[in-house]
Design a protein around this motif. Structure first.
Motif, PDB file in Angstrom:
ATOM      1  N   ASP A 381      -0.311 -16.423  37.985  1.00 52.15           N
ATOM      2  CA  ASP A 381      -0.905 -15.115  36.770  1.00 52.15           C
ATOM      3  C   ASP A 381      -0.595 -16.221  35.732  1.00 52.15           C
ATOM      4  O   ASP A 381       0.437 -16.964  35.849  1.00 52.15           O
ATOM      5  N   ALA A 382      -1.365 -15.884  34.530  1.00 54.78           N
ATOM      6  CA  ALA A 382      -0.813 -16.159  33.510  1.00 54.78           C
ATOM      7  C   ALA A 382      -1.792 -15.825  32.132  1.00 54.78           C
ATOM      8  O   ALA A 382      -2.042 -14.533  32.328  1.00 54.78           O
ATOM      9  N   ALA A 383      -1.274 -15.985  31.462  1.00 52.61           N
ATOM     10  CA  ALA A 383      -1.037 -15.433  29.579  1.00 52.61           C
ATOM     11  C   ALA A 383      -2.755 -16.188  29.510  1.00 52.61           C
ATOM     12  O   ALA A 383      -2.734 -17.613  29.765  1.00 52.61           O
ATOM     13  N   VAL A 384      -3.913 -15.683  29.133  1.00 52.03           N
ATOM     14  CA  VAL A 384      -5.059 -15.801  29.172  1.00 52.03           C
ATOM     15  C   VAL A 384      -5.109 -15.825  26.806  1.00 52.03           C
ATOM     16  O   VAL A 384      -5.340 -14.882  26.991  1.00 52.03           O
ATOM     17  N   VAL A 385      -6.265 -17.383  27.151  1.00 49.30           N
ATOM     18  CA  VAL A 385      -6.403 -17.383  25.891  1.00 49.30           C
ATOM     19  C   VAL A 385      -7.925 -17.606  25.860  1.00 49.30           C
ATOM     20  O   VAL A 385      -8.133 -19.179  26.483  1.00 49.30           O
ATOM     21  N   ASP A 386      -8.765 -16.728  25.477  1.00 54.76           N
ATOM     22  CA  ASP A 386      -9.877 -17.558  25.877  1.00 54.76           C
ATOM     23  C   ASP A 386     -10.661 -17.795  24.343  1.00 54.76           C
ATOM     24  O   ASP A 386     -10.654 -16.467  23.649  1.00 54.76           O
ATOM     25  N   ALA A 387     -11.747 -18.580  24.247  1.00 55.87           N
ATOM     26  CA  ALA A 387     -12.162 -18.742  23.256  1.00 55.87           C
ATOM     27  C   ALA A 387     -13.786 -19.427  22.671  1.00 55.87           C
ATOM     28  O   ALA A 387     -13.850 -19.960  23.428  1.00 55.87           O
ATOM     29  N   GLN A 388     -14.541 -18.437  22.555  1.00 58.79           N
ATOM     30  CA  GLN A 388     -15.981 -19.955  21.921  1.00 58.79           C
ATOM     31  C   GLN A 388     -16.251 -19.346  20.730  1.00 58.79           C
ATOM     32  O   GLN A 388     -17.182 -18.400  20.126  1.00 58.79           O
ATOM     33  N   LEU A 389     -16.661 -20.664  19.492  1.00 56.36           N
ATOM     34  CA  LEU A 389     -16.847 -20.163  18.562  1.00 56.36           C
ATOM     35  C   LEU A 389     -17.803 -20.972  18.658  1.00 56.36           C
ATOM     36  O   LEU A 389     -17.746 -22.612  18.238  1.00 56.36           O
ATOM     37  N   LEU A 390     -18.656 -20.853  17.355  1.00 61.17           N
ATOM     38  CA  LEU A 390     -20.339 -21.925  17.139  1.00 61.17           C
ATOM     39  C   LEU A 390     -20.162 -21.875  15.297  1.00 61.17           C
ATOM     40  O   LEU A 390     -20.287 -20.773  14.623  1.00 61.17           O
ATOM     41  N   TRP A 391     -20.065 -23.391  15.369  1.00 62.27           N
ATOM     42  CA  TRP A 391     -19.638 -22.694  13.568  1.00 62.27           C
ATOM     43  C   TRP A 391     -20.551 -24.088  12.912  1.00 62.27           C
ATOM     44  O   TRP A 391     -20.830 -24.991  13.538  1.00 62.27           O
ATOM     45  N   SER A 392     -21.230 -23.937  11.911  1.00 59.51           N
ATOM     46  CA  SER A 392     -21.524 -24.488  10.902  1.00 59.51           C
ATOM     47  C   SER A 392     -21.490 -24.490   9.720  1.00 59.51           C
ATOM     48  O   SER A 392     -21.391 -24.179   8.859  1.00 59.51           O
ATOM     49  N   PRO A 393     -20.214 -25.423   9.202  1.00 60.15           N
ATOM     50  CA  PRO A 393     -19.789 -25.499   8.224  1.00 60.15           C
ATOM     51  C   PRO A 393     -20.913 -26.196   7.296  1.00 60.15           C
ATOM     52  O   PRO A 393     -20.636 -26.248   6.094  1.00 60.15           O
ATOM     53  N   LEU A 394     -21.482 -27.127   7.291  1.00 63.80           N
ATOM     54  CA  LEU A 394     -22.742 -27.782   6.442  1.00 63.80           C
ATOM     55  C   LEU A 394     -23.964 -27.751   7.339  1.00 63.80           C
ATOM     56  O   LEU A 394     -24.010 -27.548   8.460  1.00 63.80           O
ATOM     57  N   ARG A 395     -25.368 -28.113   6.301  1.00 70.05           N
ATOM     58  CA  ARG A 395     -26.660 -28.025   6.958  1.00 70.05           C
ATOM     59  C   ARG A 395     -26.319 -29.142   7.602  1.00 70.05           C
ATOM     60  O   ARG A 395     -26.173 -30.541   7.484  1.00 70.05           O
TER      61      ARG A 395
END
Length: 506
Positions: A381-395
């Motif tokens: 068993d495990a604590a789950v941390v999932d993330a998916q981020l799409l970031w555009s700080p600059l053009r």
């Protein structure tokens, strides 16, 4: 949260050249579509259509999720959640002063509003033909866009003091077949890599994947998806389940099918789905020419999942998700005398983000457990941390951040398995209008139970590359990658890879 398999979208850069080449393919497509992306933001459904990390890749080749900017997982780049370009809005001229005495006057002159009769249409930069999207090939009501990259590479691998160096040719293929219908859509994505050693020694790593996704636009804000796929690859030598001292690892075939439905109920959004998969392992070949049958690893698994979200605003949707799965092995008892069939359960809460072109994705926290029919195999068993981020700080700059926790059962005698914690990032930057740079980085921690005879492992991976758009149909690519597997009780292994190639687009 997948069942039994590491559902990471970015695997460790064990095959660093292939991963970076796939990332560059997606990076170029992102750059070429930047103008379109500025005026056409991706709809919310593109984020909700997938609960796994882009791209992309559900195999035992590694644990680091493939970045959604198109790494090996480039396959994962054409599956809806990670294919759209992210670009920042037009930047205004900076109002920062230099301390000069004329700054205030110059700023007042530059920012004054012109009379109506003096206003002219805004000037737009001239489009660069080298970065424009290719027209593709029209086939009835479909458009086919193929890409083929031919590269020459060198690789050096050092495992336990045994060093191998090889030079090889690699052919990478990426194609998308998209329907042009007024209603519904069929998207078929194909990725492949074929290697041929020309000198030295080292194992070739073929890889082929095809995925189909039929989207059905139903009445009353309801959308359904029917998916199917096939994946062929050779198991990585550094995989924890690989056969030690094998001259050629097992070839793995994975078949997948699934169906899901999503509907908006005003401020509530609900979805449910079922996923089925089938894995078949071939024999492994030892250095003395003998073979080892791995048929006891053949398995069939299924997962049912559901999610419900509450729309606080179009940009912020908290959700709760749960899944139940089971895995059945073809052989009830494996070669070591263990019954490895079992069940899995998981749940998480999180939030979906859609802040336009600047930031999209989701973050979730939860819990997952896997049980086995054999009482000698401890539950995982495990604590789950999932993330998916799409970031555009600059053009012209796109950042993909992936974080995944998954349970990976083992086939080693007496072993239940391990928990994988993977973090991966990919940064793509348009250095010039026809030159794009990509930097990849990832770390995976394989956490084994305290009573396990296998020690914990940490895999570090990094890569970089450049793509020069010679013209609309031809690119020049260069890549370099490095991977280090650090072990507590045994020797480390490391790998270097570099290559140059030409990419033909149509």
């Amino acid at each position: 949260m997948g069942h039994w398999k590491d559902t990471s979208s970015l695997t460790p850069l064990r095959a660093a050249g292939f991963a970076v080449s796939m990332a560059l393919t997606a990076g170029v497509l992102l750059a070429s579509q930047a103008a379109f992306a500025q005026s056409t933001p991706t709809p919310n459904s593109s984020i909700r259509s997938s609960t796994t990390l882009p791209g992309a890749a559900t195999e035992d080749e590694g644990d680091i999720p493939k970045p959604s900017n198109g790494t090996t997982s480039a396959a994962d780049n054409a599956q809806g959640a990670t294919t759209a370009a992210i670009a920042a809005p037009d930047q205004k001229p900076s109002d920062e002063t230099t301390g000069a005495i004329l700054d205030e006057d110059m700023m007042r002159l530059n920012t004054r509003e012109a009379p109506l009769d003096e206003r002219l249409p805004p000037r737009k930069p001239e489009p660069n033909p080298a970065t424009e999207e290719t027209p593709g090939i029209r086939i009835g009501t479909f458009v086919l866009r193929p890409t083929v990259t031919q590269s020459i590479n060198t690789e050096t691998q050092n495992d336990g003091g045994v060093k191998q160096t090889r030079a090889f040719l690699e052919t990478d293929m990426h194609t998308t077949l998209t329907s042009d219908w007024a209603l519904h859509q069929l998207l078929v994505t194909t990725d492949g890599a074929w290697q041929k050693n020309v000198s030295g020694e080292g194992e070739e790593q073929p890889n082929f994947r095809i995925i189909g996704d039929l989207r059905l636009d139903l009445p009353q804000d309801t959308t359904a998806h029917i998916t199917g796929g096939y994946h062929f690859y050779r198991e990585d030598t550094d995989d924890p389940n690989a056969v030690q001292n094998a001259d050629e690892q097992s070839d793995v075939q994975e078949f997948s099918a699934g169906a899901s439905i999503e509907r908006d109920f005003g401020i509530l959004r609900g979805s449910t789905g079922i996923d089925l998969s089938r894995a078949i392992y071939s024999d492994a070949t030892l250095s003395d020419g003998t073979t080892i049958s791995l048929g006891d690893r053949n398995q069939t698994s299924g997962t049912i999942r559901g999610r419900i979200g509450y729309e606080l605003s179009p940009a912020l949707i908290p959700f709760i998700e749960a899944n139940v799965g089971t895995t059945v092995y073809d052989e009830r008892v494996d070669s070591a005398g263990f019954r490895r069939s079992g069940d899995s359960y998981g749940a998480k809460v999180g939030v979906e983000l859609d802040m336009g072109e600047k930031l999209r994705g989701e973050v979730g926290l939860g819990y997952e457990t896997a049980t086995f029919d054999d009482p000698r195999l401890a539950d995982i068993d495990a604590a789950v941390v999932d993330a998916q981020l799409l970031w555009s700080p600059l053009r012209g700059t796109d950042v993909n951040i992936g974080l995944l926790t998954s349970i990976n059962p083992s086939t080693t005698a007496g072993e239940s398995g391990y928990v994988s914690h993977a973090l991966a990032t990919a940064v793509t930057h348009q250095l010039r209008d026809n030159l794009t740079g990509t930097v990849l980085g990832g770390i995976t921690y394989r956490d084994y139970p305290s009573d396990s005879p296998t020690s914990d492992e940490t895999v570090y991976a990094t890569g970089a590359g450049l793509t020069w758009n010679i013209n609309r149909y031809l690119d020049l690519t260069s890549t370099i990658g490095y991977e280090l597997t650090s072990r507590k009780t045994s020797s480390d292994s490391e790998q270097w890879r570099a290559g140059v190639g030409l990419k033909l687009k149509r």
